[in-house]
Design an enzyme around this catalytic site. Structure first.
Site, PDB file in Angstrom:
ATOM      1  CG  ASP A 201      -1.949   1.139   1.432  1.00  0.00           C
ATOM      2  OD1 ASP A 201      -2.862   1.000   0.374  1.00  0.00           O
ATOM      3  OD2 ASP A 201      -2.019   2.108   2.134  1.00  0.00           O
ATOM      4  CD  GLU A 269       8.267 -19.412  -8.474  1.00  0.00           C
ATOM      5  OE1 GLU A 269       8.970 -19.818  -9.304  1.00  0.00           O
ATOM      6  OE2 GLU A 269       7.210 -19.741  -8.216  1.00  0.00           O
TER       7      GLU A 269
HETATM    8  C1  NOJ Z   1      -4.569   2.870  -0.787  1.00  0.00           C
HETATM    9  C2  NOJ Z   1      -5.520   2.147  -0.524  1.00  0.00           C
HETATM   10  O1  NOJ Z   1      -6.015   1.303  -1.471  1.00  0.00           O
HETATM   11  C3  NOJ Z   1      -6.681   2.841  -0.045  1.00  0.00           C
HETATM   12  O2  NOJ Z   1      -7.761   1.846   0.221  1.00  0.00           O
HETATM   13  C4  NOJ Z   1      -6.330   3.428   1.312  1.00  0.00           C
HETATM   14  O3  NOJ Z   1      -7.427   4.247   1.595  1.00  0.00           O
HETATM   15  C5  NOJ Z   1      -4.972   4.104   1.188  1.00  0.00           C
HETATM   16  N1  NOJ Z   1      -4.108   3.450   0.485  1.00  0.00           N
HETATM   17  C6  NOJ Z   1      -4.364   4.652   2.495  1.00  0.00           C
HETATM   18  O4  NOJ Z   1      -4.044   3.159   3.095  1.00  0.00           O
END
Ligand code: NOJ
Length: 535
Positions: A201, A269
């Site tokens: 993320d 992997e």
């Molecule tokens: C990207 C994630 O996909 C989203 O849902 C989230 O709100 C933000 N990052 C913050 O973590």
């Protein structure tokens, strides 16, 4: 398991756990719910599942506010349920990708709670970005949160902490070795539990520079970063080159270390895919250099118009840029952060685009419900839960529409998803879109996905690059056909509102909608439809 490396041209099914299937009647999906539906997932023909966060979380941002990254939130089950899900997935030859959230923790994480109780300059505060107020009492800089409102929140002793997202999501300080060590522990924890990879993320956001410098146009920048704000593309691109908190060189050092960690699991992997919104597009390739991550999301198709020029450019650019670092692209039409593709470009167009994309080299990501052709859920403001909605005082509706739970069976909402009231309402108008209904209808979107993924595996995975056909026409706005060949398959997409002739040779093996006719030795592709021909 599949041929090595498994992720290279995998089809990966994204599951938003809260919305998939509720096994315990509390109105929210959970891990045992997912496990109980793995046969369905397998039947789609996908190779792996990516699970959006299910960790301990106060759930202020759909679980992307993690309070304990090494445990399961009781709403989703427990660690034993996670282990069982992974075991059952592996039994079905499905890999499992976990979502890791390294840019921030929840304010409920013990580290942040300790930081609140500690003094300015303490080692507890050094794990986050705490700064004193300016002399006039204002926050250290003028950055705007990606969810709207200021990027800073003040604590009792007057210091401010940085949060690029909600105030409940304090950003971590990646210059602090403790942060790195803790995340390596988390990666190992989940690999040891059996996961096969990670979706990272905000992968581009970990390193902050110039924290004490104001941006010349914070509101413009904030708009440029929002996909739901219309803006001239030149203006947007110019602003995107000025983001002070994304895509700093230091992030790559982190991923080089992580890559070594992944590779130390010989025979496993372990892969990672970066969520990296970077500009210019060439910068994305840095994340997939040989000693960094394995894949980086290409988000262009989440916003691209259904237009031959636009789509030609997106596909061509992504393939050629990735080739410079010997990587393959990724393709995604929908995810939990963006409007569902069927709502955005239309139902027939969404099918056509999916079939077009499934022929391409690289990995295809499918967001659960996309295979059914689900539109965005229609919600009342009182249903909404996305922090974006609240932080903008309702000016931006947020992402809940894409997160409405899946309709499984029966004629009445909530269509077998739960025995209780679902956390977001499922419209009665989805009656014909249930999995049960679509399974019974050979012309459904679900059957199209299943058939396409089977054919993709049979004829296209590992088939090398594409050769554009009809390429002389791409430059003309009125042109309706986009076509390429790859291996033994020719893919023709008709983007226009009327049937079009083409010269494609070979036998029709699948069409996304309508009927392909033959006329004067030519094939006639129906309006808003894609067909594959086998030679
Ligand atoms: C990207 C994630 O996909 C989203 O849902 C989230 O709100 C933000 N990052 C913050 O973590």
């Amino acid at each position: 398991m599949n041929s090595s490396p498994w992720w290279k041209e995998a089809t990966i099914y994204q599951i938003y756990p809260r919305s998939f299937f509720d096994s315990n009647g509390d109105g929210e999906g959970d891990l045992p719910g997912i496990t109980s539906k793995l046969d369905y997932v397998k039947s789609l023909g996908v190779d792996a599942i990516w699970l959006s966060p299910f960790y301990t979380s106060p759930n202020k941002d759909g679980g992307y506010d993690v309070a304990n990254p090494r445990d399961v939130d009781p709403r989703f089950g427990n660690l034993e349920d996670a282990r069982e899900l992974i075991t059952q997935a592996h039994k079905r030859d499905l890999r499992v990708i976990a979502d890791i959230v390294p840019n921030h923790f929840s304010d409920q994480h013990e580290w942040f709670q300790a930081a609140l109780k500690s003094k300015r300059g303490s080692k507890e505060r050094e794990r986050f970005h705490f700064y004193d107020a300016n002399e006039d009492g204002t926050p250290p800089n003028n950055w705007i949160s990606l969810f709207g409102g200021p990027s800073w929140t003040q604590v009792e002793d007057g210091q401010f902490y940085l949060h690029l997202f909600d105030s409940t999501q304090p950003d971590l300080n990646w210059e602090n070795p403790e942060v790195n060590a803790d995340f390596e522990k988390t990666l190992r924890f989940w690999i040891d539990l059996g996961v096969d990879g990670f979706r990272i993320d905000v992968a581009h956001g970990l390193i902050k520079e110039d924290v004490l410098t104001n941006h010349p146009d914070p509101q413009g920048l904030s708009n440029a970063l929002r996909l739901d704000v219309a803006m001239d593309s030149e203006e947007r691109n110019a602003l995107l080159l000025t983001v002070p908190y994304f895509d700093r060189q230091g992030v790559h050092e982190i991923y080089r270390k992580w890559r070594k960690l992944f590779d130390s699991y010989t025979g496993r992997e372990i892969m990672a895919v970066a969520e990296a919104w970077v500009h210019p597009p060439v910068n994305a390739t840095r994340y997939v250099r040989a000693d960094e991550l394995h894949q980086v999301f290409n988000f262009d198709l989440l916003t691209a118009e259904f237009d031959s020029d636009v789509l030609f450019d997106v596909v061509e650019r992504s393939i050629s840029l990735n080739a410079t670092v010997n990587a393959l692209p990724t393709w995604a039409l929908s995810n939990h952060d963006s409007p569902r593709v069927a709502s955005r470009i239309g139902d027939e167009q969404a099918r056509a685009l999916a079939l077009f994309v499934f022929g391409l080299p690289g990995s295809a990501y499918v967001f659960a419900g996309q295979e059914l052709g689900l539109p965005d859920g229609q919600l009342q403001d009182s249903d909404r839960q996305d922090p974006t909605f609240f932080r903008t005082n309702g000016a931006i509706k947020g992402r809940d529409g894409a997160r409405v739970p899946l309709p499984w069976s029966g004629d009445t909402t909530p269509f077998g998803f739960s025995t209780a009231k679902p956390w977001l309402p499922i419209s009665q108008s989805w009656k014909d879109l249930t999995i049960e209904n679509e399974l019974a209808d050979p012309k459904s979107s679900l059957h199209l996905y299943k058939n396409a993924l089977e054919l993709r595996k049979e004829f296209l995975v590992g088939a090398g690059g594409i050769t554009w056909l009809e390429s002389s026409q791409h430059g003309h706005k009125n042109d309706s056909l986009l076509s390429y060949s790859r291996g033994s398959i020719t893919v023709v997409m008709n983007l226009s509102d009327s049937a079009k002739e083409c010269d494609a040779a070979g036998k029709l093996i699948i069409v996304s909608g309508g009927t392909v006719d033959a006329r004067d030795g030519k094939k006639v592709i129906p309006a808003r439809s894609t067909a594959w021909f086998l030679t």
